[in-house]
Motif scaffolding. Structure first.
Motif, PDB file in Angstrom:
ATOM      1  N   ALA A  25       3.012 -16.632  14.902  1.00 35.29           N
ATOM      2  CA  ALA A  25       1.501 -17.078  14.940  1.00 35.29           C
ATOM      3  C   ALA A  25       2.010 -18.593  15.533  1.00 35.29           C
ATOM      4  N   ARG A  26       2.034 -18.768  13.360  1.00 38.37           N
ATOM      5  CA  ARG A  26       2.131 -20.171  13.153  1.00 38.37           C
ATOM      6  C   ARG A  26       3.146 -20.597  13.774  1.00 38.37           C
ATOM      7  N   PHE A  27       4.448 -19.318  13.697  1.00 40.75           N
ATOM      8  CA  PHE A  27       5.627 -20.727  15.203  1.00 40.75           C
ATOM      9  C   PHE A  27       5.111 -21.024  16.530  1.00 40.75           C
ATOM     10  N   VAL A  28       4.826 -19.920  16.877  1.00 37.34           N
ATOM     11  CA  VAL A  28       4.543 -19.753  19.282  1.00 37.34           C
ATOM     12  C   VAL A  28       3.231 -21.508  19.135  1.00 37.34           C
ATOM     13  N   LEU A  29       2.147 -21.123  17.836  1.00 35.65           N
ATOM     14  CA  LEU A  29       0.745 -22.471  17.899  1.00 35.65           C
ATOM     15  C   LEU A  29       1.887 -23.931  17.953  1.00 35.65           C
ATOM     16  N   GLY A  30       3.244 -23.855  16.681  1.00 34.49           N
ATOM     17  CA  GLY A  30       3.444 -25.028  16.847  1.00 34.49           C
ATOM     18  C   GLY A  30       4.243 -25.901  17.663  1.00 34.49           C
ATOM     19  N   ALA A  31       5.292 -24.937  18.024  1.00 41.15           N
ATOM     20  CA  ALA A  31       5.813 -25.324  19.491  1.00 41.15           C
ATOM     21  C   ALA A  31       5.015 -25.014  20.364  1.00 41.15           C
ATOM     22  N   PHE A  32       3.935 -24.613  21.163  1.00 35.68           N
ATOM     23  CA  PHE A  32       2.604 -25.057  21.918  1.00 35.68           C
ATOM     24  C   PHE A  32       2.499 -26.299  21.949  1.00 35.68           C
ATOM     25  N   LYS A  33       2.098 -27.182  20.513  1.00 38.46           N
ATOM     26  CA  LYS A  33       1.490 -28.380  20.896  1.00 38.46           C
ATOM     27  C   LYS A  33       2.511 -29.108  21.125  1.00 38.46           C
ATOM     28  N   ILE A  34       3.690 -29.116  20.999  1.00 37.64           N
ATOM     29  CA  ILE A  34       4.638 -29.397  20.125  1.00 37.64           C
ATOM     30  C   ILE A  34       5.211 -29.981  22.210  1.00 37.64           C
ATOM     31  N   ASP A  35       5.446 -28.693  23.059  1.00 38.38           N
ATOM     32  CA  ASP A  35       5.519 -28.214  23.969  1.00 38.38           C
ATOM     33  C   ASP A  35       4.063 -29.207  25.322  1.00 38.38           C
ATOM     34  N   ALA A  36       3.144 -29.050  25.435  1.00 33.21           N
ATOM     35  CA  ALA A  36       1.798 -29.744  25.657  1.00 33.21           C
ATOM     36  C   ALA A  36       2.056 -31.276  25.457  1.00 33.21           C
ATOM     37  N   ARG A  49      -2.561 -14.416  31.940  1.00 35.56           N
ATOM     38  CA  ARG A  49      -0.912 -14.720  31.691  1.00 35.56           C
ATOM     39  C   ARG A  49      -0.565 -15.457  30.669  1.00 35.56           C
ATOM     40  N   ASN A  50      -1.212 -15.651  29.364  1.00 36.98           N
ATOM     41  CA  ASN A  50      -0.534 -16.520  28.509  1.00 36.98           C
ATOM     42  C   ASN A  50      -0.107 -15.753  27.283  1.00 36.98           C
ATOM     43  N   ILE A  51       1.330 -16.626  26.832  1.00 33.34           N
ATOM     44  CA  ILE A  51       1.428 -15.798  25.305  1.00 33.34           C
ATOM     45  C   ILE A  51       0.604 -16.345  24.500  1.00 33.34           C
ATOM     46  N   TYR A  76       3.189  -8.246  32.094  1.00 36.40           N
ATOM     47  CA  TYR A  76       2.590  -9.431  32.774  1.00 36.40           C
ATOM     48  C   TYR A  76       1.887  -9.255  34.433  1.00 36.40           C
ATOM     49  N   GLY A  77       2.483  -8.209  35.036  1.00 37.39           N
ATOM     50  CA  GLY A  77       2.314  -8.156  36.339  1.00 37.39           C
ATOM     51  C   GLY A  77       1.064  -6.899  36.249  1.00 37.39           C
ATOM     52  N   ALA A  78       0.118  -6.951  35.136  1.00 37.75           N
ATOM     53  CA  ALA A  78      -0.234  -5.841  35.241  1.00 37.75           C
ATOM     54  C   ALA A  78      -1.355  -6.533  34.953  1.00 37.75           C
ATOM     55  N   LEU A  79      -1.772  -8.017  34.404  1.00 40.56           N
ATOM     56  CA  LEU A  79      -2.480  -9.173  33.629  1.00 40.56           C
ATOM     57  C   LEU A  79      -3.393  -9.951  34.867  1.00 40.56           C
ATOM     58  N   PRO A  80      -4.517 -10.192  34.874  1.00 35.73           N
ATOM     59  CA  PRO A  80      -5.281 -11.501  36.194  1.00 35.73           C
ATOM     60  C   PRO A  80      -4.416 -13.086  35.923  1.00 35.73           C
ATOM     61  N   THR A  91       1.597 -24.831  29.088  1.00 34.58           N
ATOM     62  CA  THR A  91       0.629 -24.749  28.462  1.00 34.58           C
ATOM     63  C   THR A  91       0.618 -23.838  27.827  1.00 34.58           C
ATOM     64  N   TRP A  92       1.926 -22.549  28.180  1.00 29.54           N
ATOM     65  CA  TRP A  92       2.193 -21.277  27.581  1.00 29.54           C
ATOM     66  C   TRP A  92       1.917 -20.995  28.527  1.00 29.54           C
ATOM     67  N   ASP A  93       1.655 -20.471  29.923  1.00 31.71           N
ATOM     68  CA  ASP A  93       1.430 -19.707  31.025  1.00 31.71           C
ATOM     69  C   ASP A  93       2.586 -19.628  31.168  1.00 31.71           C
ATOM     70  N   VAL A  94       3.024 -17.879  31.403  1.00 29.49           N
ATOM     71  CA  VAL A  94       3.827 -17.334  31.905  1.00 29.49           C
ATOM     72  C   VAL A  94       3.483 -16.761  33.323  1.00 29.49           C
ATOM     73  N   VAL A  95       4.592 -17.498  34.060  1.00 30.67           N
ATOM     74  CA  VAL A  95       4.344 -17.420  35.105  1.00 30.67           C
ATOM     75  C   VAL A  95       5.649 -16.866  36.204  1.00 30.67           C
ATOM     76  N   ALA A  96       6.918 -16.364  35.606  1.00 27.64           N
ATOM     77  CA  ALA A  96       7.778 -15.641  36.027  1.00 27.64           C
ATOM     78  C   ALA A  96       8.620 -14.273  34.971  1.00 27.64           C
ATOM     79  N   TRP A  97       8.815 -13.542  34.807  1.00 24.34           N
ATOM     80  CA  TRP A  97       9.850 -12.528  33.433  1.00 24.34           C
ATOM     81  C   TRP A  97      10.795 -11.759  34.656  1.00 24.34           C
ATOM     82  N   ASN A  98      10.906 -11.250  33.850  1.00 23.08           N
ATOM     83  CA  ASN A  98      12.032  -9.807  34.433  1.00 23.08           C
ATOM     84  C   ASN A  98      11.739  -8.216  33.633  1.00 23.08           C
ATOM     85  N   ARG A  99      12.414  -7.900  34.209  1.00 20.05           N
ATOM     86  CA  ARG A  99      12.055  -6.676  33.738  1.00 20.05           C
ATOM     87  C   ARG A  99      11.833  -5.890  32.476  1.00 20.05           C
TER      88      ARG A  99
END
Length: 285
Positions: A177-188, A154-156, A146-150, A129-137
């Protein structure tokens, strides 16, 4: 004489092998007077709530193909892992089980070390569902802190559609935005996470007219690899090769890596995130 190992009986062979590994006493069965290790066929059938005769036929390669429901019951009865359950379905039905999303918070220290080792390339791990659960510097400095967000923020998609700073990073925001939304639909959809994604979709439809309009368009795009350009407030225009990878053993997660396309950009990002630049390679004679 032992039973021949044929393609027609791979399912039965696998079922016998898995039940012989189980401890009868752990499931409340007596371990006395057993000729072989593990559970008996009728005990597996009892735990799966199916006919002992039908289960015996499955092990013997008789009676036709089992249903998905029967295989699911047997998988629970045999305490199979997700990977073992998938193998059972491939043997019994010729395809993996239907996806049922199972949210699993966080990542292992090993995965975090992989992300950290990829600096100065921004890299993150997201859920279906495109929640970010880990990231690097590099992600923190180049894309979003993302560390500054609740955690719930933390969602793309939230970032792309609701954060003006994320919009300002993009040279062609609408295309991204269209690319992200289309990819999100496929992943979900692949992960069987439509129900889990519904509250996010409803909220974004209320808060973002752009999201609501694009969601109705049903535009689906391939999202394995592509080039991404950003307008960084300090470094200016940067170009990255974007790649998304499955995380082995975690069907709920994907790793996304933004690899800088030039050595000069790599050095500039290293300097910004506080890493020493790479030493020049020695020349050979």
């Amino acid at each position: 004489m032992s039973e021949p190992f044929t393609n027609e009986n791979l399912l039965g062979t696998y079922l016998r092998e898995r039940r012989t590994r189980l401890d009868p006493e752990a499931f409340g069965f007596s371990s006395e007077r057993r000729r072989t290790a593990g559970l008996r066929r009728e005990e597996v059938a009892q735990r799966a709530n199916i006919s002992p005769t039908w289960y015996t036929w499955l092990e013997q390669g008789r009676g036709g193909s089992p249903s998905a429901d029967v295989l699911d019951r047997i998988a629970r009865a045999l305490m199979l892992t997700d990977l073992e359950r998938e193998h059972l379905f491939l043997l019994g039905l010729g395809h993996p089980p239907e996806a049922h999303y199972k949210k699993d918070e966080g990542v292992t220290p090993r995965l975090q070390r992989v992300l950290d080792a990829l600096d100065p390339s921004p890299a993150l791990i997201r859920t279906a569902t495109w929640d970010v659960v880990a990231w690097n510097r590099a992600v923190t400095v180049m894309l979003t802190d993302y560390g500054a967000l609740p955690p719930e923020q933390r969602n793309i998609l939230r970032s792309i559609f609701l954060d003006p700073r994320a919009r300002a990073l993009q040279y062609d925001w609408e295309s991204v935005a269209r690319f992200v939304l289309g990819a999100f639909k496929i992943d979900a959809a692949r992960a069987g996470a439509a129900a889990e994604a519904e509250p996010l979709v409803d909220e974004l439809c209320r808060l973002s007219p752009d999201f609501a309009a694009m969601w109705r368009d049903n535009d689906i795009q391939h999202h394995g690899e592509r080039v991404k350009h950003i307008r960084h407030p300090v470094l200016g225009r940067l170009e990255f090769e974007y790649s998304a990878f499955a995380v082995d053993g975690r069907p709920d997660l994907s790793m996304v890596v933004y690899n800088p396309t030039t050595a000069a950009d790599i050095d500039r990002i290293r300097a910004l995130i506080g890493e020493p630049t790479a030493a020049p390679k020695p020349t050979t004679v």
